[in-house]
Design an enzyme around this catalytic site. Structure first.
Site, short mmCIF file in Angstrom:
data_model
loop_
_atom_site.label_atom_id
_atom_site.label_comp_id
_atom_site.label_asym_id
_atom_site.label_seq_id
_atom_site.Cartn_x
_atom_site.Cartn_y
_atom_site.Cartn_z
N GLY A 136 0.85 -1.20 0.00
CA GLY A 136 0.00 0.00 0.00
C GLY A 136 0.87 1.23 0.00
O GLY A 136 2.06 1.16 0.36
N CYS A 150 5.47 -5.91 1.56
CA CYS A 150 5.81 -4.48 1.45
C CYS A 150 5.21 -3.69 2.60
O CYS A 150 5.61 -3.86 3.75
CB CYS A 150 5.39 -3.96 0.08
SG CYS A 150 6.14 -2.39 -0.33
N TYR A 151 4.20 -2.84 2.36
CA TYR A 151 3.57 -2.11 3.47
C TYR A 151 3.10 -3.10 4.54
O TYR A 151 3.16 -2.83 5.74
CB TYR A 151 2.38 -1.30 2.93
CG TYR A 151 1.59 -0.58 4.01
CD1 TYR A 151 1.98 0.66 4.47
CD2 TYR A 151 0.44 -1.17 4.57
CE1 TYR A 151 1.27 1.32 5.46
CE2 TYR A 151 -0.28 -0.52 5.57
CZ TYR A 151 0.14 0.73 6.01
OH TYR A 151 -0.57 1.37 6.99
N HIS A 185 7.68 -7.65 -3.89
CA HIS A 185 6.35 -8.10 -4.33
C HIS A 185 6.42 -9.46 -5.04
O HIS A 185 6.80 -9.52 -6.20
CB HIS A 185 5.76 -7.06 -5.30
CG HIS A 185 5.38 -5.79 -4.62
ND1 HIS A 185 4.15 -5.61 -4.05
CD2 HIS A 185 6.10 -4.66 -4.37
CE1 HIS A 185 4.11 -4.41 -3.49
NE2 HIS A 185 5.28 -3.82 -3.67
N GLU A 215 3.99 -11.17 -6.07
CA GLU A 215 2.83 -11.40 -6.94
C GLU A 215 3.05 -10.96 -8.38
O GLU A 215 2.29 -11.31 -9.26
CB GLU A 215 1.60 -10.70 -6.35
CG GLU A 215 1.63 -9.17 -6.31
CD GLU A 215 2.36 -8.58 -5.08
OE1 GLU A 215 3.18 -9.30 -4.48
OE2 GLU A 215 2.12 -7.41 -4.74
N ASP A 247 -11.73 -8.45 -25.17
CA ASP A 247 -12.60 -8.28 -24.00
C ASP A 247 -14.06 -8.10 -24.39
O ASP A 247 -14.93 -8.81 -23.89
CB ASP A 247 -12.17 -7.06 -23.16
CG ASP A 247 -10.69 -7.11 -22.81
OD1 ASP A 247 -10.12 -8.20 -22.85
OD2 ASP A 247 -10.12 -6.04 -22.51
N LYS A 297 -6.53 -10.26 -18.22
CA LYS A 297 -6.56 -10.53 -19.66
C LYS A 297 -6.40 -12.01 -19.99
O LYS A 297 -7.13 -12.56 -20.81
CB LYS A 297 -5.43 -9.71 -20.30
CG LYS A 297 -5.48 -9.63 -21.78
CD LYS A 297 -6.63 -8.79 -22.20
CE LYS A 297 -6.44 -7.92 -23.35
NZ LYS A 297 -7.39 -6.84 -23.39
#
Ligand code: XMP
Length: 509
Positions: A53, A80-81, A167, A169, A225, A365
């Site tokens: 964050g 992180c945060y 991170h 992710e 999309d 996506k």
């Protein structure tokens, strides 16, 4: 069912964390940071993840969770945060750095930790922080560090609390998914029984129930999309759906004809093409601010759909192919606003439809592509490179004129043609030309020229939230550059964009 709770501290990537957890076949939910601990307990989660964050933990108003969360006896991973918060709340020390640590950094790790099981001693990880952990809380030990950050990873094995400053992710972190898997399987003891049910079929029956005999129009751009969204609604309500394709004058060369051909020849849908070039270009005339352009286009799209809907009789629903990155980057609900995607942050306040339906709003996506394949859409459509709703408006930097659009269309066509000729289109996920607002001096046939600079952009990415600039071979770049300068009037210079996302974005505006 076993479950992981992700506590949301307004990080840019928190939906990606959820994605990765689900990829490991573990169900997860994202809850607000201030969810009462009783509610978390009721869900009986196997583990909790604190997201990153933008805030600083030592500021009064920064988001903080219920302190009792640390007494639940449930494993926690702070990212992180999230790591800084864990440190601060457990009485360690967090400080502000003089210099931001940003980018892919070599992180030294102690791979005896259960969190880093199976990883090398040094791992490239995406760092993005100003604050850092200066002193670990009691009971913690160091399991990661870099040259600028003395605690890039920490653990308290007695309580099963883990923190990482980077991170895991994002794709920029090597083995990030392994770290998440280690947390889920080695630390939370998950067994990984969750599978994504057939998303397309579920959506079709939910939408059939919701719309019933009602009518809908779908804003179709011809990209993956909106095509997948249209296919879902078409299967749900058949001919009660009309697909409206708006030619806003900001399309690529031959695009309007190609989209019309696909949807009239390969699909059994009601299809209408609207020529709205003049009204869009008039509204955009003289506008050079990217956010303003996006908002004008978002609003004008809605007005066209409202008008066309009225011509068709009573239409209650507007269907859009909005996907999750559009939502996150528009800064709706979570995260900071990066840019207003035309179909989310760019929407006007008043919309004359009973409801907007967005069946793909929570998907990334690559997940949309999977659904598209499941629904039987042609591969050529499912794997088309994305093209943004605002089209070339966000690739002509500064104010837009018909002449600039024409230059860009020709240069972009050459780039795409050469990429296809060299079969690089299978490797690159998005590639296009940008007309920069920059004129520079050149020399052609002994004459001085003073003309535009075209920038080429090509990236590889799976989720479009992060992306790496593509190392296109020099000979291909050379051919593209030569052809553009020779074949497109008013261009005398071609440059190649070598920035990844972050720190840049994929589009220039
Ligand atoms: P950025 O530039 O934010 O782009 O890194 C990420 C992906 O989103 C596409 N994009 C859009 N798509 N409406 C869309 O339909 C928009 O307003 C919009 N803005 C960016 C972009 O082409 C890339 O694939």
């Amino acid at each position: 069912m076993e479950e992981i709770i992700i506590l949301d501290f307004y990080g840019q990537y928190n939906q990606l964390i959820a994605r990765r957890v689900r990829e490991c076949n573990v169900f997860c939910e994202i809850l607000p940071f201030n969810t009462p601990v009783e509610k978390i307990k009721e869900k009986n989660p196997k583990g909790i993840i604190f997201t990153g964050g933008p805030a600083s933990v030592y500021l009064e108003n920064s988001p903080k969770c219920d302190e009792k969360i640390f007494e639940l006896g449930i494993p926690i991973l702070g990212i992180c945060y999230g790591m800084q918060l864990m440190t601060y709340m457990l009485k360690g020390e967090v400080k502000r750095a003089y210099k931001r640590e940003f980018g892919e950094v070599d992180v030294n790790i102690d791979n005896r930790s259960l969190l880093f099981n199976g990883l090398e001693n040094v791992n490239k990880c995406l760092m993005s922080h100003m604050d850092y952990v200066e002193n670990l809380p009691n009971g913690f030990e160091k399991i990661g560090w870099t040259s600028d950050c003395k605690f890039a990873g920490m653990q308290d094995i007695k309580n099963n609390f883990y923190g990482i400053q980077f991170h895991p992710e994002v794709n920029h972190t090597n083995n990030g998914i392994k770290i998440i898997r280690n947390f889920l399987y080695n630390i939370c003891n998950c067994s990984g029984t969750w599978k994504m049910n057939s998303f397309g079929d579920e959506q079709i029956s939910a939408i059939r129930q919701k719309i019933g005999d009602g009518k809908a129009v779908c804003a179709l751009s011809g990209g993956v999309d909106s095509s997948v969204a249209a296919a879902i609604i078409n299967k749900a309500i058949g001919k009660n759906l009309t697909c409206i394709f708006v030619d806003h004058g900001l399309l690529r060369k031959n695009e309007a004809e190609e989209v019309e051909e696909i949807f009239t020849k390969q699909f059994d849908v009601n299809f209408i093409k609207i020529d709205a070039k003049e009204r869009f270009l008039n509204k955009l005339s003289g506008v050079d601010n990217p956010e303003e352009k996006r908002k004008i286009i978002g609003e004008e799209f809605i007005r066209v759909f409202e008008e066309e809907g009225k011509k068709l009789g009573k239409i209650d629903y507007l269907v859009q192919g909005t996907i999750y990155p559009d939502v996150i980057e528009s800064g709706v609900g979570v995260g900071a606003k990066i840019k207003s995607h035309h179909n989310v942050g760019g929407l006007p306040e008043y919309v004359d439809f009973k409801e907007i339906i967005e069946p793909l709003r929570n998907l990334f996506k690559d997940e949309v592509r999977k659904v598209g394949e499941e629904l039987g859409l042609p591969k050529s459509l499912v794997y088309r490179q994305p093209f943004p709703g605002p089209g070339l408006a966000i690739r002509v930097i500064g104010d837009i004129t018909e002449k600039k659009l024409e230059i860009l269309r020709e240069a972009d066509f050459i780039f795409r043609e050469e990429i296809a000729n060299t079969k690089l289109d299978k490797e690159l996920n998005q590639y296009f030309a940008v007309l920069t607002n920059l004129k520079s001096v050149g020399v052609m046939g002994d004459e001085r020229t003073y003309d535009y600079t075209i920038a080429l952009r090509a990236v590889t990415t799976s989720d479009f939230m992060t992306a790496t600039w593509s190392k296109i071979p020099y000979d291909v770049l050379e051919k593209v550059s030569t052809r553009i300068v020779n074949e497109v009037s008013h261009v005398n210079r071609v440059v190649y964009d070598i920035t990844s996302k972050p720190p840049a974005t994929i589009e220039w505006e």
